[in-house]
Design a protein around this motif. Structure first.
Motif, PDB file in Angstrom:
ATOM      1  N   LEU A 114       0.864  -1.181   0.000  1.00 38.94           N
ATOM      2  CA  LEU A 114       0.000   0.000   0.000  1.00 38.94           C
ATOM      3  C   LEU A 114       0.899   1.228   0.000  1.00 38.94           C
ATOM      4  O   LEU A 114       1.843   1.293   0.782  1.00 38.94           O
ATOM      5  N   THR A 146       1.011   5.635   0.077  1.00 39.01           N
ATOM      6  CA  THR A 146       0.269   6.874   0.269  1.00 39.01           C
ATOM      7  C   THR A 146       0.345   7.685  -1.012  1.00 39.01           C
ATOM      8  O   THR A 146       1.438   7.987  -1.498  1.00 39.01           O
ATOM      9  N   VAL A 147      -0.807   8.027  -1.566  1.00 39.47           N
ATOM     10  CA  VAL A 147      -0.859   8.883  -2.752  1.00 39.47           C
ATOM     11  C   VAL A 147      -0.740  10.342  -2.331  1.00 39.47           C
ATOM     12  O   VAL A 147       0.065  11.101  -2.888  1.00 39.47           O
ATOM     13  N   GLU A 148      -1.529  10.738  -1.350  1.00 35.68           N
ATOM     14  CA  GLU A 148      -1.535  12.132  -0.903  1.00 35.68           C
ATOM     15  C   GLU A 148      -2.279  12.209   0.412  1.00 35.68           C
ATOM     16  O   GLU A 148      -3.071  11.335   0.734  1.00 35.68           O
ATOM     17  N   VAL A 151     -12.668   5.556   5.033  1.00 35.39           N
ATOM     18  CA  VAL A 151     -13.910   6.193   4.580  1.00 35.39           C
ATOM     19  C   VAL A 151     -14.496   5.389   3.423  1.00 35.39           C
ATOM     20  O   VAL A 151     -15.690   5.111   3.385  1.00 35.39           O
ATOM     21  N   LYS A 152     -13.644   5.013   2.487  1.00 41.96           N
ATOM     22  CA  LYS A 152     -14.080   4.169   1.365  1.00 41.96           C
ATOM     23  C   LYS A 152     -12.913   3.306   0.898  1.00 41.96           C
ATOM     24  O   LYS A 152     -11.846   3.818   0.571  1.00 41.96           O
ATOM     25  N   THR A 198      -8.787  -0.163  -6.184  1.00 38.38           N
ATOM     26  CA  THR A 198      -7.406   0.318  -6.306  1.00 38.38           C
ATOM     27  C   THR A 198      -7.095   1.368  -5.233  1.00 38.38           C
ATOM     28  O   THR A 198      -6.058   1.316  -4.591  1.00 38.38           O
ATOM     29  N   LEU A 199      -8.015   2.316  -5.059  1.00 36.53           N
ATOM     30  CA  LEU A 199      -7.771   3.425  -4.141  1.00 36.53           C
ATOM     31  C   LEU A 199      -8.610   3.300  -2.880  1.00 36.53           C
ATOM     32  O   LEU A 199      -9.762   2.872  -2.932  1.00 36.53           O
ATOM     33  N   VAL A 250      -9.748   5.701   0.537  1.00 38.83           N
ATOM     34  CA  VAL A 250      -9.742   7.015   1.172  1.00 38.83           C
ATOM     35  C   VAL A 250      -9.912   6.794   2.672  1.00 38.83           C
ATOM     36  O   VAL A 250     -10.781   6.021   3.094  1.00 38.83           O
ATOM     37  N   GLN A 296      -6.924  11.366   3.537  1.00 41.62           N
ATOM     38  CA  GLN A 296      -5.822  10.734   2.820  1.00 41.62           C
ATOM     39  C   GLN A 296      -6.291   9.785   1.719  1.00 41.62           C
ATOM     40  O   GLN A 296      -7.345   9.163   1.837  1.00 41.62           O
ATOM     41  N   THR A 297      -5.487   9.672   0.670  1.00 44.48           N
ATOM     42  CA  THR A 297      -5.737   8.713  -0.410  1.00 44.48           C
ATOM     43  C   THR A 297      -4.575   7.730  -0.466  1.00 44.48           C
ATOM     44  O   THR A 297      -3.415   8.145  -0.453  1.00 44.48           O
ATOM     45  N   MET A 329      -3.092   3.922  -2.398  1.00 45.05           N
ATOM     46  CA  MET A 329      -3.245   3.033  -3.549  1.00 45.05           C
ATOM     47  C   MET A 329      -2.682   1.666  -3.227  1.00 45.05           C
ATOM     48  O   MET A 329      -1.564   1.551  -2.717  1.00 45.05           O
ATOM     49  N   LEU A 365      -0.996  -1.747  -4.301  1.00 42.84           N
ATOM     50  CA  LEU A 365      -0.176  -2.328  -5.354  1.00 42.84           C
ATOM     51  C   LEU A 365      -0.309  -3.839  -5.234  1.00 42.84           C
ATOM     52  O   LEU A 365       0.303  -4.466  -4.366  1.00 42.84           O
ATOM     53  N   MET A 381      -0.116  17.247   0.646  1.00 50.93           N
ATOM     54  CA  MET A 381       1.073  16.780  -0.042  1.00 50.93           C
ATOM     55  C   MET A 381       0.765  15.582  -0.921  1.00 50.93           C
ATOM     56  O   MET A 381       0.080  14.647  -0.498  1.00 50.93           O
ATOM     57  N   ASN A 382       1.251  15.615  -2.142  1.00 47.90           N
ATOM     58  CA  ASN A 382       1.238  14.442  -3.012  1.00 47.90           C
ATOM     59  C   ASN A 382       2.621  13.815  -3.015  1.00 47.90           C
ATOM     60  O   ASN A 382       3.623  14.524  -3.202  1.00 47.90           O
ATOM     61  N   ILE A 383       2.676  12.504  -2.817  1.00 52.26           N
ATOM     62  CA  ILE A 383       3.939  11.779  -2.943  1.00 52.26           C
ATOM     63  C   ILE A 383       4.011  11.265  -4.381  1.00 52.26           C
ATOM     64  O   ILE A 383       3.132  10.539  -4.845  1.00 52.26           O
TER      65      ILE A 383
END
Lengths: 147, 147, 147, 147
Positions: free
Chosen positions: C84, C86-88, C108-109, C113-114, C116, C134-135, C137, C139, D91-93
């Motif tokens: 996993l 962190t996207v943002e 939250v959801k 793939t993603l 939240v 936070q979002t 992703m 892998l 922040m976006n990583i």
């Protein structure tokens, strides 16, 4: 990101055709002024019916054009036959939105699945009105048209 | 935040009157359904002209109603005779926006100068469509009307 | 999100083992207090060397524990054998960070793939210190260990 | 923003002295490499104890140096005798954090009360690792020291 190579030579026509199907852009009177690989610019002529309670252009309308400018900046770099969805965006409003506006979107990083883009909204007198940072996700093999 | 005390007993009328001056809300057909201290709810009936290229409600329109729901949740707790501006917001889109929508705004923390609020957007079938986190700033002694 | 079913019955051991490999968490003295499906809680005992120039816990340290609480809330719902990232994230600081802190992460959801997630940071006296959205992703088929 | 005029001619010494009081920066080994009006740069030499479970620099540590770079970019433009707090950041990583890192902060708009800044985090090989957008608030007449 400076002049990345588009995967689809017909990117400009594809973006313009997609924008043309956005009824919400028509509703607010926004136009796709230019699209280059990794860049897109939207113009929003001032209209009284776009304003909030104090007479400035509504913050959500600023978000609409910044969101869309990011979206087509990203879509210009995508292959044909895919679809792109907005994952999230964050916008700071720097100054009240007065008069006609321009939103300039630019790709910061185009990844395989996720793209990060940024948009700046300016007023005609050069005032920096808003700045947006956005994440988009490519849906490979999904059409950009209604299902 | 549960049922904070409003500083202005006329908060509901003040919020409704302010919302009534938002021409952009009229343009998209949004209504202020309810306003309680620290809470506000906006309804957006589905209309074809609110959609993007795939036929879903435009992400920027989701932002407009979430932004406005946060704004009136915060404005309900403000004293009379002040004005409130959106500093920034961040929104995640969780599902495509299908059909009529509701945005529920709630104050997370009401500070002296800054207020942090959150909004959830739901579809009629209960789908959680979007979630927003927002910062607003009170301008003491500044009118909520056009200057 | 209330009590979603974990895909991996060994989710708790997997999360704790992963957390144990986070040297940065050890550096700041953070502990994974609890992990339930879609939820995780991190405790950060106060230490003088975690502070910024005014003597409060550094805003970036607040971000570290909120980020990690979101991450394990999300990781608890993932299948075994995935990774996993962190996207943002976006965080509002609501109050200065004083004393020992807790970060509570919640999904939250959880998408395919993603994911939240959200985290709330509280001080021992109940003060709401920060809130994060936070979002992340997933892998699929990528190990959670160093490559 | 290009070379705005600092209000305080002693801005650089003031920023360096303030940074020197940040124990959390010392903990992670971060240095304030340069500070110019509206700009600040932080260097973070690689250390094994800054990593997460996969061996990359922890996303929260990326946030710490980006947050601090934004903060001193903003603080350089403030008058002497005030204090600055982080309101929020996003922040976006963009890539995993490998090796030693630099965070470059820049002021986007310096307002009377609020300042918006941005930071980019780069690895030594030029990889763009993260991008942050931040809001800060000036507290006039409040000391930058512990109370």
């Amino acid at each position: 990101m400076n002049a990345p190579l588009p995967q689809d030579p017909e990117y400009a026509a594809r973006c313009r055709e997609s924008f043309g199907r956005q009824k919400a852009m028509k509703l607010i009177g926004a136009r796709l002024v230019s699209v280059e690989p990794g860049h897109a610019e939207i113009a929003l002529p001032y209209r009284d019916d776009l304003t909030q309670q104090k007479g400035f252009v509504h913050g959500g309308i600023l978000g609409m054009i910044a969101d869309t400018a990011c979206g087509y900046a990203a879509f210009s770099l995508m292959p044909a036959g895919c679809s792109l969805v907005t994952v999230e965006y964050k916008m700071n409003i720097l100054s009240p939105g007065r008069g006609s506006l321009r939103a300039r979107g630019e790709v910061v990083k185009a990844g395989r699945t996720l793209t990060v883009a940024r948009a700046e909204v300016y007023a005609e007198d050069g005032t920096h009105v808003a700045t947006m940072q956005q994440t988009l996700m490519m849906l490979a093999g999904k059409t950009d048209h209604p299902e």
